[in-house]
Design an enzyme around this catalytic site. Structure first.
Site, short mmCIF file in Angstrom:
data_model
loop_
_atom_site.label_atom_id
_atom_site.label_comp_id
_atom_site.label_asym_id
_atom_site.label_seq_id
_atom_site.Cartn_x
_atom_site.Cartn_y
_atom_site.Cartn_z
N THR A 94 0.87 -1.18 0.00
CA THR A 94 0.00 0.00 0.00
C THR A 94 0.90 1.22 0.00
O THR A 94 1.63 1.46 0.98
CB THR A 94 -0.89 0.04 1.26
OG1 THR A 94 -1.66 -1.15 1.30
CG2 THR A 94 -1.82 1.24 1.23
N LYS A 169 -7.69 1.74 -3.22
CA LYS A 169 -7.38 1.29 -1.85
C LYS A 169 -7.51 2.45 -0.85
O LYS A 169 -8.14 2.31 0.20
CB LYS A 169 -5.95 0.73 -1.84
CG LYS A 169 -5.33 0.51 -0.49
CD LYS A 169 -5.69 -0.81 0.12
CE LYS A 169 -5.14 -0.91 1.54
NZ LYS A 169 -5.61 -2.08 2.25
N LYS A 244 -1.72 5.09 8.62
CA LYS A 244 -0.91 5.16 7.39
C LYS A 244 -1.82 5.41 6.17
O LYS A 244 -1.55 6.29 5.35
CB LYS A 244 -0.14 3.84 7.21
CG LYS A 244 0.60 3.76 5.88
CD LYS A 244 1.16 2.37 5.59
CE LYS A 244 1.65 2.34 4.15
NZ LYS A 244 2.14 1.03 3.72
P1 NAD Z 1 5.99 -6.07 7.22
O1 NAD Z 1 6.78 -4.98 7.85
O2 NAD Z 1 5.63 -7.28 8.02
O3 NAD Z 1 6.77 -6.61 5.90
C1 NAD Z 1 7.54 -5.80 5.05
C2 NAD Z 1 8.81 -6.57 4.75
O4 NAD Z 1 9.58 -5.86 3.78
C3 NAD Z 1 9.71 -6.74 5.98
O5 NAD Z 1 9.91 -8.14 6.23
C4 NAD Z 1 11.01 -6.02 5.60
O6 NAD Z 1 12.16 -6.65 6.11
C5 NAD Z 1 10.95 -6.11 4.08
N1 NAD Z 1 11.78 -5.12 3.40
C6 NAD Z 1 11.85 -3.79 3.58
N2 NAD Z 1 12.72 -3.23 2.72
C7 NAD Z 1 13.21 -4.24 1.95
C8 NAD Z 1 14.14 -4.31 0.88
N3 NAD Z 1 14.76 -3.22 0.43
N4 NAD Z 1 14.40 -5.52 0.34
C9 NAD Z 1 13.79 -6.64 0.79
N5 NAD Z 1 12.89 -6.64 1.82
C10 NAD Z 1 12.62 -5.45 2.38
O7 NAD Z 1 4.69 -5.37 6.61
P2 NAD Z 1 3.35 -6.09 6.11
O8 NAD Z 1 2.33 -6.09 7.21
O9 NAD Z 1 3.70 -7.35 5.40
O10 NAD Z 1 2.83 -5.00 5.04
C11 NAD Z 1 3.38 -4.90 3.74
C12 NAD Z 1 2.52 -3.93 2.94
O11 NAD Z 1 1.17 -4.41 2.90
C13 NAD Z 1 2.46 -2.51 3.54
O12 NAD Z 1 2.49 -1.59 2.49
C14 NAD Z 1 1.11 -2.51 4.27
O13 NAD Z 1 0.56 -1.21 4.37
C15 NAD Z 1 0.29 -3.39 3.35
N6 NAD Z 1 -0.86 -4.04 4.02
C16 NAD Z 1 -0.71 -4.63 5.23
C17 NAD Z 1 -1.82 -5.25 5.81
C18 NAD Z 1 -1.70 -5.93 7.17
O14 NAD Z 1 -2.74 -6.25 7.75
N7 NAD Z 1 -0.50 -6.19 7.66
C19 NAD Z 1 -3.06 -5.23 5.17
C20 NAD Z 1 -3.17 -4.66 3.90
C21 NAD Z 1 -2.04 -4.05 3.33
#
Ligand code: NAD
Length: 296
Positions: A94, A169, A244
């Site tokens: 997102t 979204k 966010k």
């Molecule tokens: P998270 O922090 O658990 O996962 C993100 C991952 O990206 C981490 O493991 C981090 O180490 C990795 N990362 C960051 N920079 C990197 C790079 N340069 N190379 C490789 N890996 C890298 O977050 P999440 O909950 O999985 O959310 C991910 C996305 O999904 C966000 O944009 C969030 O807004 C969206 N989202 C989350 C949810 C939820 O319920 N968690 C729901 C809908 C959307």
């Protein structure tokens, strides 16, 4: 079926999404900066590489699931120099609409196809493969990406050109933030007026007040047994993530000249709720903050 998929960002959402691609029979290579995420992905059958570039080199499709726009742009800048021509790049994070459009431009300059495909459904939907994908990009890219997204989700909506998925979204989640704040206020007012939670629910959930925030995710314990209010406001959907998304909606409103006064007010409420240390609570916990006149 596309031969090989690279998955970058194997966190709370990306980890289970990549695991569902493995279960569906795809050859999935993956990379994440975090050791913990890499180990969980290996256990789920992902071939973890030592860099993002190594994961994408031979891939037909690359999926990214990263925290914010700056991470997506930095990873896509690196990857577009390493992928095969005509690779399909799909970003499921997102992020802000402007960064999404810049990511599409990076892909185009590298001779690749691209989609922005943010999701709703949270970590439960990611694990169950029941996410909704809101997708922006050209028809040709959508046609190639749809079967892959179907492996990770149950509803795939092509919303329009580049950036339209992110636009859908943040508009949806702005509605959610506003309606949840409104439903919380109504329950607090009902308490002051001596009206029971169940009575307000029975009326509003079947009348013109009905919406997802009351019917499915009621912010008081009792009327909807599966809502986080019955589980100490454990997420669910964390207040930090709601904030966010509301901030992204307000950035987009400012950039496009849209008037979103209710969205701005919801963003302010969730800012104050987060500042009091409730970012890890479910976003419906806002009711406790409102009941306490913004102090709790
Ligand atoms: P998270 O922090 O658990 O996962 C993100 C991952 O990206 C981490 O493991 C981090 O180490 C990795 N990362 C960051 N920079 C990197 C790079 N340069 N190379 C490789 N890996 C890298 O977050 P999440 O909950 O999985 O959310 C991910 C996305 O999904 C966000 O944009 C969030 O807004 C969206 N989202 C989350 C949810 C939820 O319920 N968690 C729901 C809908 C959307």
């Amino acid at each position: 079926m596309a031969g090989s998929i690279a998955f970058i960002g194997l966190g709370n959402m990306g980890g289970p999404m990549a695991a569902n691609l493995v279960k569906a029979g795809y050859d999935v290579k993956g990379f994440d900066l975090s050791t913990e995420s890499r180990e969980a992905a290996i256990a789920a059958g992902v071939s973890v590489t030592s860099s993002a570039v190594d994961a994408v080199r031979d891939a037909d499709v690359v999926v990214t699931m990263l925290p914010a726009g700056k991470h997506v742009l930095s990873v896509w800048t690196e990857l577009t120099g390493a992928v095969k021509p005509a690779t399909l790049l799909i970003d499921c994070s997102t992020i802000d609409v402007e960064s999404a459009r810049q990511a599409h431009a990076l892909a185009k300059a590298a001779g690749c196809l691209s989609l922005d495909a943010p999701v709703s459904g949270g970590t439960v939907g990611a694990a169950a493969g029941t996410l909704t994908f809101m997708v922006g990009g050209a028809d040709e890219a959508f046609a190639r990406g749809e079967p892959i997204l179907q492996t990770m989700g149950k509803r795939i909506v092509h919303c329009g050109d580049a950036g339209s998925g992110q636009a859908a979204k943040i508009c949806n989640n702005m509605i959610l933030g506003i309606t949840m704040a409104g439903v919380c206020e109504a329950f607090v007012l009902a308490e002051k007026l001596g009206l029971s939670h169940q009575a307000l629910f029975d009326v509003a959930s079947t009348s013109s007040g009905q919406c997802w925030s009351i019917n499915t995710y009621c912010p008081v314990p009792g009327p909807v047994p599966t809502s986080p209010a019955n589980n100490g406001y454990k997420p669910g959907f964390a207040a930090a993530l709601m904030l966010k998304d509301l901030m992204l909606s307000q950035e987009a409103a400012k950039a496009s000249g849209a008037t979103t006064e209710m969205g701005a007010h919801a963003a302010d409420l969730y800012t104050r709720f987060n500042e009091l240390g409730h970012g890890g609570d479910d976003f419906s916990g806002l009711i406790n903050f409102l009941r306490d006149n913004g102090r709790g």
